[in-house]
Write a protein that holds these residues in place. Sequence first.
Motif, PDB file in Angstrom:
ATOM      1  N   CYS A   1       0.868  -1.395  -0.008  1.00 40.90           N
ATOM      2  CA  CYS A   1       0.066   0.026  -0.072  1.00 40.90           C
ATOM      3  C   CYS A   1       0.865   1.238   0.057  1.00 40.90           C
ATOM      4  CB  CYS A   1      -0.903   0.076   1.295  1.00 40.90           C
ATOM      5  SG  CYS A   1      -1.862   1.512   1.235  1.00 40.90           S
ATOM      6  N   PHE A   2       2.004   1.166   0.907  1.00 42.60           N
ATOM      7  CA  PHE A   2       3.016   2.383   0.914  1.00 42.60           C
ATOM      8  C   PHE A   2       3.416   2.473  -0.612  1.00 42.60           C
ATOM      9  CE2 PHE A   2       7.533   2.995   1.316  1.00 42.60           C
ATOM     10  CZ  PHE A   2       7.600   4.342   1.673  1.00 42.60           C
ATOM     11  N   LEU A   3       4.109   1.223  -0.974  1.00 38.05           N
ATOM     12  CA  LEU A   3       4.586   1.506  -2.107  1.00 38.05           C
ATOM     13  C   LEU A   3       3.827   1.888  -3.539  1.00 38.05           C
ATOM     14  CD1 LEU A   3       6.822  -1.914  -2.068  1.00 38.05           C
ATOM     15  CD2 LEU A   3       7.653   0.530  -1.981  1.00 38.05           C
ATOM     16  N   ALA A   4       2.512   1.461  -3.484  1.00 41.18           N
ATOM     17  CA  ALA A   4       1.701   1.958  -4.343  1.00 41.18           C
ATOM     18  C   ALA A   4       1.270   3.550  -4.334  1.00 41.18           C
ATOM     19  CB  ALA A   4       0.209   1.291  -4.374  1.00 41.18           C
ATOM     20  N   TYR A   5       1.364   4.121  -3.214  1.00 33.96           N
ATOM     21  CA  TYR A   5       1.114   5.545  -2.787  1.00 33.96           C
ATOM     22  C   TYR A   5       2.376   6.411  -3.392  1.00 33.96           C
ATOM     23  CZ  TYR A   5       0.061  10.062  -0.640  1.00 33.96           C
ATOM     24  OH  TYR A   5      -0.083  11.511  -0.232  1.00 33.96           O
ATOM     25  N   GLU A   6       3.501   5.685  -3.036  1.00 32.53           N
ATOM     26  CA  GLU A   6       4.536   6.381  -3.621  1.00 32.53           C
ATOM     27  C   GLU A   6       5.006   6.452  -5.087  1.00 32.53           C
ATOM     28  OE1 GLU A   6       7.870   7.445  -1.722  1.00 32.53           O
ATOM     29  OE2 GLU A   6       6.407   7.948  -0.415  1.00 32.53           O
TER      30      GLU A   6
END
Length: 230
Positions: free
Chosen positions: A217-222
């Motif tokens: 989820c964090f990587l998708a946002y980044e």
Amino acid sequence: MVSYFTIDATGENTNFQKEISNMMHGFGDNPNPNAATVVLVEDIVLQQLRSMIQEALNYSLLKGTNVISNHEIIYLMRKNPVKLKRLQNYQIKMDHIDNTRNPTAANPSTTSILTGIVLEEEKESKKKRTHIDVIKDLDEMDEVSLVKFDAIDYLRKVRAAKITESMSFEKYEAYHKARCSSFRSGYGLSKGFVKLESWINPTKELKITQLALEVLCFLAYETSHLRQNL
């Protein structure tokens, strides 16, 4: 190794186009960004996540397990100390939010079960691993602690401050809501990643822990942030 991902993303029901549109607004784009750009960003994010999951699966199989945990995902990030530092900060922020919303979340005894997701149960004799724990284990040279300034993160904050300088209350309210958009379905590990898991693992063939989903989820946002100017 044969890839698990054989379904065309354009043929799936689950999508994050609304969320990505809101995120792009929060990143400083038009409140109604170009639809084609939104679809393009969504496709890039989805392909990146699935590629990473495939690599994580290959790594986990080498260790004798078919479960993808946050350790496998963070292992793939190990050469990027700046991104690991952001993940550390993300973990701290999410822990604070969870503890504020639910004071008992700081000391959970069990975790509710979600279909298709392997849960990591808390045991009295063994503390559940967090992203920060994994980062510390993998960061043998202590590079993450040496990251004192994140230029990209700083520019993001400066950009947001400039955008809001002359906003009316109504526009600021909409902008703030957009800034809060993400790939999470809600807060807390027990319910935050149902939609994300359906998006990246539609056949439910893969066993992905909730902590792994949080890192994804964090990587998708980044990735969405980096691709906003496509």
